[in-house]
Each structure stands twice: as C-alpha cells, then as structure tokens.
Enzyme design. Structure first.
Site, PDB file in Angstrom:
ATOM      1  N   LYS A 173     -41.984   9.994  10.270  1.00 50.60           N
ATOM      2  CA  LYS A 173     -41.712   9.727  11.662  1.00 50.60           C
ATOM      3  C   LYS A 173     -40.277   9.382  11.762  1.00 50.60           C
ATOM      4  O   LYS A 173     -39.507   9.577  12.880  1.00 50.60           O
ATOM      5  CB  LYS A 173     -42.600   8.755  12.277  1.00 50.60           C
ATOM      6  CG  LYS A 173     -43.885   9.193  12.577  1.00 50.60           C
ATOM      7  CD  LYS A 173     -44.033  10.406  13.392  1.00 50.60           C
ATOM      8  CE  LYS A 173     -45.505  10.700  13.397  1.00 50.60           C
ATOM      9  NZ  LYS A 173     -45.568  11.816  14.742  1.00 50.60           N
ATOM     10  N   SER A 209     -43.003   7.659  16.265  1.00 45.24           N
ATOM     11  CA  SER A 209     -43.672   6.664  16.389  1.00 45.24           C
ATOM     12  C   SER A 209     -42.901   5.426  16.242  1.00 45.24           C
ATOM     13  O   SER A 209     -41.738   5.479  15.685  1.00 45.24           O
ATOM     14  CB  SER A 209     -44.710   6.588  14.908  1.00 45.24           C
ATOM     15  OG  SER A 209     -45.344   5.701  14.814  1.00 45.24           O
ATOM     16  N   TYR A 217     -46.239   8.315   6.179  1.00 43.86           N
ATOM     17  CA  TYR A 217     -46.033   8.441   7.733  1.00 43.86           C
ATOM     18  C   TYR A 217     -44.790   8.083   8.315  1.00 43.86           C
ATOM     19  O   TYR A 217     -44.270   8.674   9.037  1.00 43.86           O
ATOM     20  CB  TYR A 217     -47.519   7.768   8.382  1.00 43.86           C
ATOM     21  CG  TYR A 217     -47.311   7.925   9.841  1.00 43.86           C
ATOM     22  CD1 TYR A 217     -48.082   9.011  10.295  1.00 43.86           C
ATOM     23  CD2 TYR A 217     -46.899   6.809  10.768  1.00 43.86           C
ATOM     24  CE1 TYR A 217     -47.963   9.127  11.865  1.00 43.86           C
ATOM     25  CE2 TYR A 217     -47.162   6.870  11.945  1.00 43.86           C
ATOM     26  CZ  TYR A 217     -47.463   7.897  12.275  1.00 43.86           C
ATOM     27  OH  TYR A 217     -47.754   7.907  14.010  1.00 43.86           O
TER      28      TYR A 217
HETATM   29  P1  NAP Z   1     -55.493  12.445  17.476  1.00 42.61           P
HETATM   30  O1  NAP Z   1     -56.191  11.639  18.392  1.00 42.61           O
HETATM   31  O2  NAP Z   1     -55.954  12.545  15.974  1.00 42.61           O
HETATM   32  O3  NAP Z   1     -54.996  13.950  17.719  1.00 42.61           O
HETATM   33  C1  NAP Z   1     -54.325  14.812  17.020  1.00 42.61           C
HETATM   34  C2  NAP Z   1     -54.077  16.133  17.617  1.00 42.61           C
HETATM   35  O4  NAP Z   1     -53.331  16.971  16.649  1.00 42.61           O
HETATM   36  C3  NAP Z   1     -55.630  16.802  17.737  1.00 42.61           C
HETATM   37  O5  NAP Z   1     -55.444  17.724  18.849  1.00 42.61           O
HETATM   38  C4  NAP Z   1     -55.547  17.736  16.407  1.00 42.61           C
HETATM   39  O6  NAP Z   1     -56.191  18.932  16.596  1.00 42.61           O
HETATM   40  C5  NAP Z   1     -53.853  18.133  16.331  1.00 42.61           C
HETATM   41  N1  NAP Z   1     -53.575  18.366  14.697  1.00 42.61           N
HETATM   42  C6  NAP Z   1     -53.750  17.705  13.728  1.00 42.61           C
HETATM   43  N2  NAP Z   1     -53.148  18.449  12.657  1.00 42.61           N
HETATM   44  C7  NAP Z   1     -52.853  19.497  13.117  1.00 42.61           C
HETATM   45  C8  NAP Z   1     -51.983  20.739  12.706  1.00 42.61           C
HETATM   46  N3  NAP Z   1     -51.846  20.660  11.423  1.00 42.61           N
HETATM   47  N4  NAP Z   1     -51.491  21.798  13.475  1.00 42.61           N
HETATM   48  C9  NAP Z   1     -52.078  21.693  14.717  1.00 42.61           C
HETATM   49  N5  NAP Z   1     -52.730  20.564  15.459  1.00 42.61           N
HETATM   50  C10 NAP Z   1     -52.934  19.714  14.606  1.00 42.61           C
HETATM   51  O7  NAP Z   1     -53.882  11.949  17.092  1.00 42.61           O
HETATM   52  P2  NAP Z   1     -52.932  11.095  18.164  1.00 42.61           P
HETATM   53  O8  NAP Z   1     -53.192   9.506  18.157  1.00 42.61           O
HETATM   54  O9  NAP Z   1     -52.992  11.588  19.768  1.00 42.61           O
HETATM   55  O10 NAP Z   1     -51.684  11.426  17.712  1.00 42.61           O
HETATM   56  C11 NAP Z   1     -50.879  12.410  18.295  1.00 42.61           C
HETATM   57  C12 NAP Z   1     -49.421  12.036  17.838  1.00 42.61           C
HETATM   58  O11 NAP Z   1     -48.977  11.070  18.223  1.00 42.61           O
HETATM   59  C13 NAP Z   1     -49.205  12.314  16.326  1.00 42.61           C
HETATM   60  O12 NAP Z   1     -48.119  12.641  15.891  1.00 42.61           O
HETATM   61  C14 NAP Z   1     -49.154  10.614  15.956  1.00 42.61           C
HETATM   62  O13 NAP Z   1     -48.608  10.456  14.801  1.00 42.61           O
HETATM   63  C15 NAP Z   1     -48.188  10.058  17.039  1.00 42.61           C
HETATM   64  N6  NAP Z   1     -48.522   8.740  17.365  1.00 42.61           N
HETATM   65  C16 NAP Z   1     -49.883   8.273  17.506  1.00 42.61           C
HETATM   66  C17 NAP Z   1     -50.100   6.867  17.973  1.00 42.61           C
HETATM   67  C18 NAP Z   1     -51.332   6.265  18.244  1.00 42.61           C
HETATM   68  O14 NAP Z   1     -51.355   4.979  18.392  1.00 42.61           O
HETATM   69  N7  NAP Z   1     -52.390   7.021  18.531  1.00 42.61           N
HETATM   70  C19 NAP Z   1     -48.735   6.030  17.646  1.00 42.61           C
HETATM   71  C20 NAP Z   1     -47.760   6.470  17.311  1.00 42.61           C
HETATM   72  C21 NAP Z   1     -47.443   7.839  17.262  1.00 42.61           C
HETATM   73  P3  NAP Z   1     -56.928  19.695  15.344  1.00 42.61           P
HETATM   74  O15 NAP Z   1     -57.549  18.703  14.460  1.00 42.61           O
HETATM   75  O16 NAP Z   1     -57.761  20.533  16.160  1.00 42.61           O
HETATM   76  O17 NAP Z   1     -55.826  20.575  15.022  1.00 42.61           O
END
Ligand code: NAP
Length: 258
Positions: free
Chosen positions: A161, A143, A157
């Site tokens: 990261k 991130s 967080y």
């Molecule tokens: P999201 O929409 O909440 O999706 C999260 C995914 O991770 C879901 O498929 C969830 O499915 C799975 N998950 C959560 N905990 C888990 C666990 N313990 N074991 C296995 N699967 C798990 O999140 P996102 O926004 O796509 O973010 C994805 C990644 O990108 C994360 O690492 C986040 O920190 C990073 N990120 C996101 C953003 C952003 O703006 N969206 C920015 C920077 C970084 P289940 O709940 O069914 O397990």
C-alpha cells in the site's frame, strides 16, 4: 454535486464486494457507465443488476488484476461496450494476515502481486484509451496501513500500500502533460466483507481506536473517489486523502479516553 461525471465511463477493479462495490454503485448513481471487475463473474453481475435497478448503466467482466492479459481484455471490453475509458478505480486488493516469523515468500508475492503489481497492470492497460481522449482519472485504493501506520501481521500489505503511493507520485508527473491525473484514497477500517473475515475481536478493537467510534462505510470511500474523478479536482494529482474517522490521529490511548 459532481454533475460533471454524467456519461463518463469508469472501470472499478475489485467491485463485486466491499469498497469496490460501493464505488461502483456511487458512480452509477452519478450517471457514469460502470464496468464491474472481479474474478467471479456471477458476483460482478449482481452488482451490475443493482446499478441497473437504480437507473444506471453497467456491465461486468471477469478478470484477475495479477494477469496482464486479463487487464488488457478488461480495458478492451470498456472501449467496445462503452466507447472509451474516462476513469479507472484500481481498487482490487487482499489483506491476509501473516506475522513476519511465519510469512512465506509466496504470502509476500501474492499480496504484492495483487495490491501493487495489479494496480500497475490495471493502469497500464487503461492508459492507451485515456491518452486517446487526452484525459483520464486514476484513483488508487491504498490504505492507512503502510503509508501512515504499521499493524502486526500486515508487513507485506503495508509495503504494497505504501508502494502504491511511490508508484502514484512518479506516474502523476509522467501523466500530467497528457491530461491524466492519479490520486489515492487511504481508507481506515471500512465495513466490508473482507474486513468482516478478520473477525469480531479485530473489529471491536479497531472501532475502539477510532475517534468517531465507528467503522467507515463504503460510501465514505466512494465519495472521496468521486471527488478525485470530478472536474472539481482537475488540478489535483499525485495526492492522497485519508478517510479514517480520525484513526491515525491519537498520540496515545489517553487521547481516546472519554
Ligand atoms: P473485499 O470486501 O474482500 O473485496 C475485495 C474485492 O476485490 C472483491 O470484489 C474481490 O472479488 C476482488 N479481488 C480480489 N482479488 C482480486 C484479483 N486478483 N483480481 C480481481 N479482483 C480481485 O475487500 P475490501 O475491504 O472492499 O477492500 C477493497 C480495497 O480496499 C483493497 O485494496 C483493500 O486493501 C483496501 N482497503 C480496505 C480497507 C477496509 O477496512 N476494508 C481498509 C484500507 C484499504 P473476487 O474475489 O471475486 O475477485
């Protein structure tokens, strides 16, 4: 672009939703066999159906990245179903907010266990299959928060990261002689289910702080992951790529004035 990916097997953790789903769909379109991983099998199967409907090959497994046995089973499934592991996208992560004066030890542990230890467990589980092929690509979803910026409510967080990048640099050195690269994508604010949970006010303020004046899409992140996985990136390891519409660039609010 990136024709070299056809036929490769990719595991994407956290791919039932959001960025992981975007990565899984993109690799499916590139001709990869995709293992969709999340804790809820039903949601993962829906992504598999999307990949198959688009002409790709995929399977789903229910696994929690914080559990060693689940990660071992995930890697085993990829080998049994697809014959090996070429690419791991260690993407699963959570981002619950807690200011420091309210943050509990349990809050901290959950975020670090999922985002940082979860990546370590995913990587460790996939390494034997990659070593067997004398090649492999690991892409971490880090991130901008932590490695580059700070954001009140997300100290745990940010630590997780930034920790991923420390893990990556030493892993890159250890794995280079084995033909395995490890790199990280650093997303800015990307339109996902998880981000939507933070609310309209958060999204409005974030959008206003991005020079491109829009949130990123999951495809923006998937394209960066695709590059790191490709033959074209064969000589790139231990590196991070910020994909944020310029969000980390403004020196002050004045830089964003029209
Ligand atoms: P999201 O929409 O909440 O999706 C999260 C995914 O991770 C879901 O498929 C969830 O499915 C799975 N998950 C959560 N905990 C888990 C666990 N313990 N074991 C296995 N699967 C798990 O999140 P996102 O926004 O796509 O973010 C994805 C990644 O990108 C994360 O690492 C986040 O920190 C990073 N990120 C996101 C953003 C952003 O703006 N969206 C920015 C920077 C970084 P289940 O709940 O069914 O397990």
């Amino acid at each position: 672009m990136f024709k070299s990916l056809r036929g490769r097997t990719v595991i994407v953790t956290g791919s039932s939703k959001g960025i992981g789903r975007g990565i899984a769909l993109r690799f499916g379109l590139a001709g990869c066999q995709v293992l969709v991983v999340s804790r809820k099998l039903f949601d993962g199967q829906a992504v598999v159906a999307e990949i198959v409907a688009a002409g790709g090959k995929a399977a789903a497994v229910a696994a929690d990245v914080t559990r060693h046995a689940d990660m071992e089973a995930m890697a085993r499934t990829a080998v049994e179903v697809f014959g090996g592991i070429d690419i791991l996208c260690a993407n699963a992560g959570i981002f619950p907010a807690a200011k420091l004066d309210a943050m509990t030890e349990a809050d901290f542990d959950l975020v670090v266990d999922t985002n940082l230890k979860g990546a370590f467990l995913s990587v460790s589980a996939c390494l034997p299959a990659m070593r067997a092929k004398k090649q492999g690509r690991i892409i971490l979803t880090s991130s901008i928060t932590g490695p580059v910026t700070g954001l009140p409510g997300w100290a745990h967080y940010g630590a997780s990261k930034a920790g991923l990048l420390g893990f990556m640099r030493t892993a890159a050195i250890e794995l280079a002689p084995q033909g395995i690269t490890i790199n990280a994508v650093l997303p800015g604010n990307i339109a996902t289910e998880g981000l939507a949970d933070l609310g309209g006010d958060y999204i409005q303020k974030m959008t206003a702080s991005i020079p491109m004046r829009r949130l990123g899409s999951v495809v923006d992140i998937a394209n960066a992951a695709l590059y790191f996985a490709s033959d074209e990136a064969a000589y790139v390891t231990g590196q991070s790529l910020v994909v944020d519409g310029g969000q980390i660039l403004p020196e002050s609010l004045a830089a964003l004035e029209p």
